[in-house]
Design a protein around this motif. Structure first.
Motif, PDB file in Angstrom:
ATOM      1  N   GLY A 178      -7.352  -1.049  25.645  1.00 16.46           N
ATOM      2  CA  GLY A 178      -5.882  -1.125  25.647  1.00 16.46           C
ATOM      3  C   GLY A 178      -5.347  -1.645  24.334  1.00 16.46           C
ATOM      4  N   HIS A 179      -5.987  -2.714  23.795  1.00 17.01           N
ATOM      5  CA  HIS A 179      -5.554  -3.241  22.495  1.00 17.01           C
ATOM      6  C   HIS A 179      -5.674  -2.156  21.430  1.00 17.01           C
ATOM      7  N   GLY A 180      -6.800  -1.430  21.464  1.00 19.19           N
ATOM      8  CA  GLY A 180      -7.007  -0.343  20.499  1.00 19.19           C
ATOM      9  C   GLY A 180      -5.930   0.721  20.613  1.00 19.19           C
ATOM     10  N   CYS A 181      -5.584   1.078  21.859  1.00 19.06           N
ATOM     11  CA  CYS A 181      -4.552   2.106  22.088  1.00 19.06           C
ATOM     12  C   CYS A 181      -3.190   1.632  21.572  1.00 19.06           C
ATOM     13  N   ILE A 182      -2.902   0.331  21.761  1.00 24.32           N
ATOM     14  CA  ILE A 182      -1.627  -0.211  21.265  1.00 24.32           C
ATOM     15  C   ILE A 182      -1.541  -0.063  19.746  1.00 24.32           C
ATOM     16  N   TYR A 183      -2.630  -0.462  19.059  1.00 25.04           N
ATOM     17  CA  TYR A 183      -2.620  -0.337  17.592  1.00 25.04           C
ATOM     18  C   TYR A 183      -2.472   1.122  17.183  1.00 25.04           C
ATOM     19  N   LEU A 184      -3.163   2.012  17.891  1.00 25.54           N
ATOM     20  CA  LEU A 184      -3.112   3.443  17.559  1.00 25.54           C
ATOM     21  C   LEU A 184      -1.689   3.979  17.722  1.00 25.54           C
ATOM     22  N   VAL A 185      -1.062   3.637  18.832  1.00 26.06           N
ATOM     23  CA  VAL A 185       0.303   4.107  19.103  1.00 26.06           C
ATOM     24  C   VAL A 185       1.273   3.558  18.045  1.00 26.06           C
ATOM     25  N   GLN A 186       1.082   2.277  17.694  1.00 27.21           N
ATOM     26  CA  GLN A 186       1.952   1.686  16.664  1.00 27.21           C
ATOM     27  C   GLN A 186       1.782   2.385  15.320  1.00 27.21           C
ATOM     28  N   LYS A 187       0.536   2.695  14.970  1.00 25.40           N
ATOM     29  CA  LYS A 187       0.290   3.387  13.696  1.00 25.40           C
ATOM     30  C   LYS A 187       0.876   4.794  13.727  1.00 25.40           C
ATOM     31  N   ALA A 188       0.813   5.436  14.886  1.00 20.39           N
ATOM     32  CA  ALA A 188       1.406   6.778  15.015  1.00 20.39           C
ATOM     33  C   ALA A 188       2.910   6.702  14.772  1.00 20.39           C
ATOM     34  N   VAL A 205       7.987   3.986  19.798  1.00 22.63           N
ATOM     35  CA  VAL A 205       6.693   3.634  20.385  1.00 22.63           C
ATOM     36  C   VAL A 205       6.739   2.294  21.103  1.00 22.63           C
ATOM     37  N   GLY A 206       7.848   1.551  20.938  1.00 20.37           N
ATOM     38  CA  GLY A 206       7.954   0.246  21.621  1.00 20.37           C
ATOM     39  C   GLY A 206       7.742   0.360  23.115  1.00 20.37           C
ATOM     40  N   LEU A 251       1.428  13.075  21.318  1.00 17.73           N
ATOM     41  CA  LEU A 251       0.028  12.694  21.565  1.00 17.73           C
ATOM     42  C   LEU A 251      -0.071  11.218  21.936  1.00 17.73           C
ATOM     43  N   ALA A 252       0.720  10.381  21.250  1.00 18.12           N
ATOM     44  CA  ALA A 252       0.722   8.944  21.572  1.00 18.12           C
ATOM     45  C   ALA A 252       1.197   8.731  23.006  1.00 18.12           C
ATOM     46  N   SER A 253       2.200   9.521  23.397  1.00 22.13           N
ATOM     47  CA  SER A 253       2.699   9.435  24.780  1.00 22.13           C
ATOM     48  C   SER A 253       1.596   9.802  25.771  1.00 22.13           C
TER      49      SER A 253
END
Length: 1767
Positions: free
Chosen positions: A1146-1156, A1046-1047, A1107-1109
């Protein structure tokens, strides 16, 4: 910020209380006041023992001699784990300090520097940067020291040893960095007598003091407290000396003196407090209470001595916020100890006199402490105010800001306006009194004039405030108030002589200084943490982000220092603003990297330091961002002049460098090398080119703001170019090359200065043709100069020579006759093979060397041109051996292709060597190399004769050689595929590779049996290959499930966020409404995917990566559109809000992707699941915030977008109802007739016509009216469709065709409404003559036509004599409208296959036959059936025709043909239907004959269409396998899938929860029961469809062999597709039910899932019915089964929807988006979209109600005088 602290409180309340003393004091001692720091001496021994003495007396100096009992090491208790960890940290830190001490032995050895301007500037900048960094490091050391003093103050058992370790780590890591900086600074200032050595000596002294401190705080040392305080004081002294030698000491010595005297005042007051406590102790009777007073007094004495020590430590660096914070912390400790001392006294005695004295003494301490901290706070707030009217301007700034942010809340705006009026009134009065006192008459007049302007602006604002108060609902009045406040702000700034601007720039300078310091600290912390970071990936990521920030710090420091040195210079302020803007993105990235690294650092102290630094940097960046925006607004549009002067300065610097080069004195700056500077120049030349292009565009359009931004960016890029050009010239050994480089760079600067000047002129006179022409000429000249500059780079000339050599050699191919052959065919063939191998190898060398040095590229390109020459000669020789003229021409043609490919390869290599970081440059080079290899292979294949397969093997080897280089640089992307797509692709190709190798091995053995000696080697090679393929498969499977991928996604989102802040947006091609529409689409797509992630986190975590992608891709698009929307939004505040909200998302999406990613790593971790669900909810909320920001921009158009989405949901719902009706399953539930509903339909339809008028007029009126019209129209169309559906149902399923006619009529209306809403949205706010207004009128016309058609249909539907005719008329009108849409230039969102197109086209043949039959029979029921079938057949054909034609692989010619024949076919069919209508009216033989003529015309068009579709397939199309077999398998598979989902449901129980209302408890039971019913019903239906398929094959109705049954195959595919849809939808429903009862999903998702099941079931019923014949008993039985199963599904779905709606809300909508490629994923996407729409609408309704309530309450809070004005 410290108002809540105890020291700000009054202690007077203690005067009436009495005290007790717990132990006798020595009564001999007395206190003398003088220069005493703290006169208490507590002797050794355990406190409270009977032999203890507490002596009070004078001391020889202010140095405190306080000792606590010392213990011999042998008697010390064992160290705790925390103390042991601290010992480890101290030992590590001690080693670092000793290393720093050793490093400070000698100064840095700098290379010889030149004396040209650039060298002098470099030295000055380096000195400034070094001073800044050392200052920030000394700040951190003193703050860390103070922190150690504060943290080690109390009982050892209460000490936070991790925090102590963190402070020590901070000290040592900063000392290490400081020593490097001091060595460099000492070298730079060494020419100043003795200053370098003094610096080194001061740094060594500081290092020694730190070493002493570390030894004193070792837990095992047991040193007296005084030793720690002495060591800390030494650090403070040494820090001050170091800063003084640097010339960076705190300037205000008076401030320092006051600070120390205030600290001593606290100490003296505390001494008095201790004396009063002694008196209490003397009268105390209880020994325990006596001991308490003594202990409290001791703590008070200690904490005060620490405060004095702490003040000494931080005094030299008090300007640093971290140092101020530590002093405040020490103050808090004193405060707490005084408080506890007072409490001890309170409980020890009742003697009121003693208590009164303690209270008074405590009050004195508190006041002294308050004075000290107030002094510090005053310094922190920048000391002296700016300008005469600072307070008033401050108030005006703050309040106007509040007015801007309170838009929509009239009451709040008016309240703020009153405050504003008072502040401006004060300012006007002050200015008038100054004017009267002014001696200079001119100045007096100026002041009075400014005061008058201000007074007038105030009066306008007051009037506007009264208007807003009188009409709180009126947005125009609020806007007037806002504008008036803005005017007042401008007037204030002018009147107060730019006080606001100065304050904002000053604020930015401070913010920049603190951000640079915080970044320096974070880099030091990151380097310190690297040793104990066990995660390599996170360590590398942090390293990269630190490097990026380190590159930006110098620019920020230079900008800050330059602005401070030249406060009136605008260019300096703009340079600071630009540096600050550039710093924000890398700074934010570093914060993210640091925070994500903290958990992977094993050393707790280092981790804590890194975490604290990251947090501090984040705070500083937030302040810098705000300060930058404010300062940028204040500094105005003078960027062009600033850019021009910057470029002229660069020209002077280059001229200076040219003179130095001429004298042989030009030296490279430290860190510069030829390769680095050459690369910088190459990459920057492109940046210069693009920013200049932007400058030209903006200037030509007369856009001053963006021209200024582009000019600024151009100047910035030119600065880098000039530095790189100077570096190349200084590093090259050839004087001529150096001179050429500097001259060409100088020409670039001259041309650029002229270009910026001309751009400024073009702005002054926009549209002036002569000015535009001059601008273009200058731009062309600059472009030419840039190219010359790049061509001066080393290595470029050699590549140019190679290119010329290839060009010269290729002239051999242009002769008419070839030279005679000089070799035999065999020799020529052998020579060609040899030279081909050499050329292929040289091509690889060129690719490799282009990534190396310029000399390597020069050698490789020379070798390539030589090999090309030899290969060309061999090729020409071979061409001479060809048998025919035609073959010779082919060989020469191939040689020309190789020549062209070779030139392209060298050009790509040249381009890459100039700019290695250019986007896609490496891919282009690799592609060019492959093209050379492929063209060589083609020639070899053509010219040589070899054994079968040998040529192919040789060609394959050459291709492998060409692509092997790609693996040398795996970080370069070679395609547009995502991470997951790549993995899937490689896995698929790996399988093919394994099979191919097995095939090669087998065929080699069977093809060439005699060569048995090679068989073993081939088998072994094949086995090795198979093992390698197996290995890569294992690796890829691991990679696919790993969370670390996810990086890249996080980086992509962060980049997209960063682009939002970029100054110059691309020139917007569309309007705000266009971007608004697209943003809504992407926002909702993100919300949909987020909902799916919540579900998958529970059911299928391995799918989270994909989904994160998807979230990443959608966010990138959203950010791009957001940038454009923000640029086009009016007013600008809306644009700013949109930008801010998108960044927050965008910040929210970053956290979501990291959690995924984290959940993929550990799929069973329930904590990660919870975190992901929380993040997903946060993202959903932030999506709502983005949508509300868009609505603020254009409320009406936003309502139109929402309405269009709702109507598309209604149309989809109607399509499902039509399918149910066609399948004969639309049955009434009671005895109603159509007559019961007719009036209701007519009445609602007429109401819709009124809404249509409002919509059309809304486009030209306010956004509010438009929003109301859009919302009203949706409400009405919803009612209309509902009532029409009920009416159609009431007609009964015996007459399905009439039901379909009626529903089609309302569907036409809904479709027209969707078009009308879209047209209204586009026309909103446009002038009357705009093309969009004509489109609006046209859409309104269609709407009225379709409503009229509905009314006619409703009236005729029960009249058996005319209803067929009416249905046919409606169909003809509908087809005409469909044709108009088809002929528009809109590109469909998705494409389809030629096979699907053929299938749909063939449906027209059936419809044509029915139409002719209906015309001949003239029976109304036949006509109705024809009308319905025709509508569907033509609509399907037109849709698939356009989708297939617009496929990217279809050629332009075939596309145009398809579209032409599609239109002709439709026109012909319309004529046929019109002829049927004529026959019905005049049934003559002539008219009937015409039917055949028209039907032949349609048949001809159908043939043409099918041929065109065949052409789309291309030559490589292969027929699929027998679809009838696939159909049965798929149907059974679908049934099994549904049963598996149903079993999952059987195991479910509703989640346990506290007792609530019965309805809610029942709801989950209802969910499960309804879902089980649906699963059972769909399973039965799919099984019956499977039986139908088998029955039809057995009857021969469907061919079992493909060759005999193309149509049947297509029918089977339709059945398969429908069955898959049912299975997918049912699976999703069960998943939604599962998630819902576990609390992870919502009722909305259930409703949309149930609707999807209903739609797919209807599709399956229709598919089964197509081939069914009534004459078969089995088919009749199956038809009954179908009907029963279909009804069961519909009933169960309806029950579920009702249950969910009852629990949640009333109305349901959905929204269509582009469906994903994976089938089930696509269905899930549709369902999630519907769910999201339903939830948002419910939230919107609640928000409206809340707003209404707030507005009703507003009147109560209005000021009295404004209420009176209302009357």
């Amino acid at each position: 910020s410290h108002s809540g602290s105890c020291w700000d409180r009054h202690w007077a309340s203690y005067h009436s209380l009495s005290t007790i003393l717990q132990q006798q004091f020595n009564r001999v001692g007395r206190v003398e006041h003088g220069s005493v720091a703290l006169p208490g001496i507590i002797r050794s021994g355990s406190i409270g023992g009977p032999d203890n003495t507490f002596n009070m007396g004078t001391m020889p100096s202010a140095q405190q001699q306080i000792t606590t009992g010392q213990m011999h090491r042998g008697h010390m208790p064992p160290l705790s784990l925390a103390q042991q960890a601290l010992m480890g940290t101290i030992n590590t830190s001690m080693q670092a300090v000793q290393q720093a001490q050793a490093d400070l032995g000698q100064v840095d050895n700098l290379p010889p520097l030149g004396q040209d301007m650039a060298s002098r500037v470099w030295v000055q900048n380096k000195v400034d940067e070094s001073k800044h960094e050392i200052h920030s490091q000394v700040d951190a050391i003193t703050a860390g020291t103070a922190s150690v003093v504060n943290l080690t103050a109390g009982d050892p058992t209460d000490t936070d040893y991790t925090a102590v370790g963190c402070a020590i780590t901070t000290i040592s890591s900063n000392l290490t960095e400081m020593s490097r900086g001091v060595k460099l600074l000492a070298a730079l200032v060494e020419d100043q007598v003795g200053s370098g050595q003094n610096l080194m000596e001061a740094a060594r002294t500081l290092t020694g003091a730190v070493s002493d401190l570390l030894r004193s705080v070792e837990p095992a040392a047991g040193e007296p407290r005084q030793t720690v305080l002495t060591a800390a004081g030494s650090i403070g002294q040494a820090s001050g000396d170091l800063l003084h030698h640097m010339g960076e000491g705190e300037t205000d010595e008076r401030f320092q003196d006051i600070l120390m005297s205030l600290a001593k005042a606290v100490a003296n007051a505390a001494a008095m407090m201790v004396l009063k406590a002694k008196n209490v102790a003397q009268v105390a009777e209880d020994t325990v209470l006596q001991n308490r007073v003594i202990a409290a007094a001791t703590r008070c004495a200690l904490s005060t001595s620490q405060l004095v020590a702490c003040t000494k430590v931080v005094s030299p660096t008090i300007s640093s916020p971290v140092c101020q914070e530590q002093l405040v912390e020490a103050g808090k400790l004193v405060d707490r100890s005084v408080e506890s001392c007072v409490k001890a006294c309170l409980s020890a005695t009742d003697d009121s006199e003693h208590l009164k004295q303690v209270g008074a003494a405590a009050n004195t301490v508190s006041q002294a402490l308050s004075d000290l901290l107030q002094h510090v706070r005053h310094y922190a707030s920048c000391g002296e105010p700016i300008g005469r009217y600072d307070q008033a301007t401050d108030t005006i700034m703050t309040v106007t800001e509040s007015i801007f942010t309170s838009m929509g809340d009239a009451g709040e705006m008016v309240r703020q306006a009153r405050v504003l009026a008072q502040a401006t009134s004060d300012l006007v009065n002050a200015m008038r009194s100054d004017a009267e006192a002014e001696v200079d008459v001119d100045n007096s007049k100026k002041l009075l004039a400014a005061a008058k302007l201000l007074a007038d602006a105030t009066a306008r604002m007051v009037d506007a405030a009264k208007g807003a108060a009188a009409y709180p609902e009126n947005e125009d009045q609020q806007q007037r108030l806002r504008e008036a406040a803005e005017g007042l702000r401008v007037a204030t700034n002018a009147a107060a002589q730019n006080a606001i601007k100065k304050k904002l720039v000053n604020r930015l300078e401070i913010a920049a200084k603190q951000a640079a310091a915080a970044a320096t600290q974070t880099i030091a912390a990151a380097q310190n943490a690297a040793v104990s970071n066990k995660n390599t990936a996170s360590h590398q990521q942090l390293g990269h982000s630190c490097k990026a920030v380190a590159d930006h710090i110098p620019q920020l420091v230079q900008g800050m220092r330059s602005s401070q040195a030249q406060p009136e210079e605008l260019s300096a302020q703009l340079a600071l603003i630009m540096a600050s803007q550039s710093f924000l993105q890398p700074g934010s990235k570093m914060v993210t990297s640091a925070k994500s690294t903290v958990p992977t650092v094993t050393d707790q102290a280092a981790a804590m330091q890194l975490g604290q630094c990251a947090k501090n940097l984040a705070t500083c960046l937030a302040e810098l961002r705000t300060a930058t925006q404010k300062a940028h607004e204040a500094c105005g549009p003078l960027e062009i002049d600033s850019a021009l002067s910057a470029v002229q300065t660069l020209r002077s610097e280059l001229q200076d460098a040219r003179m130095a080069a001429h004298d042989g004195q030009l030296k490279p700056l430290p860190g510069e090398s030829l390769e680095k500077c050459a690369q910088d120049l190459g990459s920057t030349s492109k940046a210069v080119g693009s920013s200049m292009a932007q400058l030209l565009t903006c200037a030509a359009q007369g856009n001053e703001h963006y021209t200024g931004v582009a000019a600024r960016e151009t100047a910035q890029a030119l600065r880098t170019l000039a530095q790189a050009a100077r570096g190349v010239a200084a590093s090259t050994k050839e004087p001529q090359s150096a001179a050429a480089m500097l001259d060409s760079a100088q020409y670039v600067m001259e041309g650029s200065a002229m270009l910026i000047h001309e751009a400024h002129q073009a702005l002054v006179s926009p549209g002036d043709a002569e000015s535009q022409q001059r601008l273009a000429q200058v731009a062309k000249a600059v472009s030419h100069s840039l190219n010359n500059c790049v061509n001066c780079l080393p290595g470029q000339k050699d590549v140019d020579m190679a290119l010329r050599s290839i060009g010269e050699a290729s002239k051999k191919l242009l002769v008419d006759t070839l030279p005679p052959c000089s070799k035999s065919f065999q020799d020529a063939q052998s020579e060609l093979n040899h030279t081909a191998a050499e050329l292929n190898h040289s091509a690889g060398d060129v690719v490799h060397s282009s990534r190396g040095t310029s000399s390597q590229l020069a050698v490789a390109s020379g070798k390539f041109s030589e090999d090309f020459d030899e290969f060309l000669d061999a090729g020409v020789e071979m061409a001479g051996h060809t048998q025919s003229q035609e073959d010779q021409i082919t060989v020469i043609g191939n040689l020309k292709n190789i020549s062209m490919a070779s030139s392209k390869l060298l050009l790509a290599a040249k381009s890459l060597s100039v700019d290695p970081g250019a986007a896609n440059a490496k891919n282009l080079l690799a592609a060019a190399a492959r093209a050379v290899t492929e063209s060589i292979n083609q020639l070899i294949t053509l010219c040589t004769q070899q054994a079968p397969g040998q040529k192919e093997c040789d060609n394959a080897l050459r291709e492998l050689e060409a692509v092997r280089g790609l693996l040398n640089n795996p970080s370069e992307p070679v395609s547009e595929l995502s991470y997951f797509d790549c993995i899937e692709n490689v896995m698929e190709n790996s399988k093919v590779l394994g099979e191919s190798m097995a095939g090669i091995s087998q065929h080699c053995k069977t093809g060439n049996v005699p060569a048995a000696h090679t068989h073993y080697a081939i088998s072994e090679a094949a086995q090795l290959m198979k093992e390698a393929v197996d290995d890569i498969m294992v690796t890829l499977n691991e990679a696919a499930s790993e969370g670390g991928m996810v990086g890249g996604m996080v980086e992509a989102i962060a980049e997209a966020m960063g682009r939002l802040d970029e100054g110059t947006p691309p020139e917007p091609e569309g309007s705000f409404v266009d971007y608004q529409t697209t943003m809504v689409k992407y926002s909702k797509a993100i919300a949909i995917t987020t909902q799916e992630m919540m579900t998958k986190s529970v059911t299928c975590p391995e799918e989270l990566g994909g989904l994160a992608s998807q979230v990443t891709v959608d966010y990138s698009q959203l950010a791009h559109q957001g940038h454009l929307a923000a640029a086009t939004a009016e007013p600008k505040e809306v644009g700013f809000q949109i930008k801010t909200r998108v960044q927050e998302l965008g910040h929210g999406c970053i956290y979501l992707v990291q959690k995924a990613g984290a959940l993929q790593m550990s799929p069973t971790d329930s904590f990660s699941k919870r975190e992901l669900i929380e993040c997903a909810r946060a993202v959903t909320e932030k999506v709502a915030m983005v949508l509300s920001a868009l609505q603020a921009g254009n409320k009406g158009t936003q309502a139109c977008i929402t309405a269009a989405s709702a109507v598309s949901g209604i149309i989809a719902d109607l399509d499902t109802t039509i399918m149910f009706a066609s399948a004969g399953t639309l049955n009434p539930e009671n005895e109603e007739t159509f007559a019961d509903h007719r009036e209701s339909i007519l009445k609602t339809a007429k109401a819709l016509v009124e809404d249509t008028k409002l919509l059309v007029s809304g486009a030209a009126s306010s956004q509010d009216r438009l929003a109301q019209a859009a919302q009203s129209s949706v409400k009405t169309i919803t009612m209309l469709t509902d009532v029409v559906k009920i009416g159609a149902t009431s007609m009964g399923s015996d007459d399905p065709e009439t039901q379909v006619v009626l529903i089609n009529a309302v569907r036409d209306v809904a479709k027209a409404l969707a078009e009308l809403i879209s047209a209204t949205k586009c026309a909103s706010g446009k002038p009357a003559d705009d093309p969009s207004m004509y489109q609006l009128k046209s859409a309104a016309k269609v709407m009225v036509t379709n409503v009229t058609s509905l009314l006619k249909t409703v009236k005729a539907v029960e009249d058996e004599a005319t209803r067929g005719t009416r249905a046919l008329e409606a169909t003809i009108e509908c087809i005409k409208q469909e044709l108009t849409v088809f002929q528009s230039k809109d590109v469909p969102e998705k494409s389809t296959t030629p096979e699907e197109f053929i299938r749909m086209t063939k449906g027209i043949t059936t419809a044509t036959a029915k139409a002719v039959a209906a015309g001949n029979s003239a029976q109304q029921e036949h006509v109705i059936a024809t009308a319905n079938l025709s509508r569907k057949a033509i609509s399907d054909m037109l849709t698939t025709c356009k989708q297939a034609a617009c496929h990217p692989e279809v050629s332009e010619e075939v596309r145009n043909k398809a579209l032409l024949y599609g239109s002709e076919c439709t026109t012909g069919y319309i004529h046929l239907l019109e002829q049927v209508l004529l026959v019905l009216q005049k049934p003559t033989a002539d008219q009937r004959q015409q039917l055949a003529v028209h039907s032949k015309c349609v048949a001809g068009c159908v043939t043409e269409l099918i041929q065109t579709a065949e052409a789309m397939k291309g030559s490589e199309w292969v027929d699929p396998e027998d679809p009838t077999v696939i159909a049965e398998t798929e149907l059974l598979g679908a049934a099994a899938s549904i049963e598996a989902a149903a079993k999952k449901l059987e195991q479910l129980k509703p989640r346990a929860k506290p007792k609530q209302a019965d309805e809610t408890l029942d709801f989950e039971e209802q969910i499960l029961e309804a879902a089980k019913s649906i699963a059972a019903a769909t399973s039965a239906l799919v099984k019956s469809a499977s039986v139908a398929q088998r029955e039809l094959v057995a009857q021969g109705k469907v061919g079992s062999i493909l060759a005999n049954a193309v149509d049947d195959g297509q029918w089977s595919q339709g059945l398969v597709s429908a069955a898959r849809m049912v299975a997918a939808a049912t699976s999703n429903l069960c998943e939604a039910a599962n998630a819902s009862v576990q609390g992870h999903s919502s009722e909305e998702k259930l409703i949309s899932s149930a609707k999807q099941v209903a739609a797919s079931t209807a599709q399956l019923l229709v598919a089964c019915k197509v081939k069914a014949q009534p004459d078969s008993e089995a088919m009749r039985r199956l038809a009954c089964l179908h009907k029963a199963a279909g009804n069961a599904v519909k009933r169960a779905s309806d029950n579920l929807v009702k249950a969910a709606q009852k629990a949640a809300f009333d109305k349901a909508d959905d929204h269509s988006v582009v469906v994903k490629t994976k089938f089930v994923g696509g269905i899930a996407q549709i369902i999630a979209a519907q769910e999201e729409m339903l939830r948002k609408e419910r939230e919107l309704e609640e928000a409206r109600k809340k707003l209404a309530q707030i507005r009703q309450q507003q009147y109560k809070f209005l000021p009295t005088e404004l209420r009176e004005d209302q009357s």
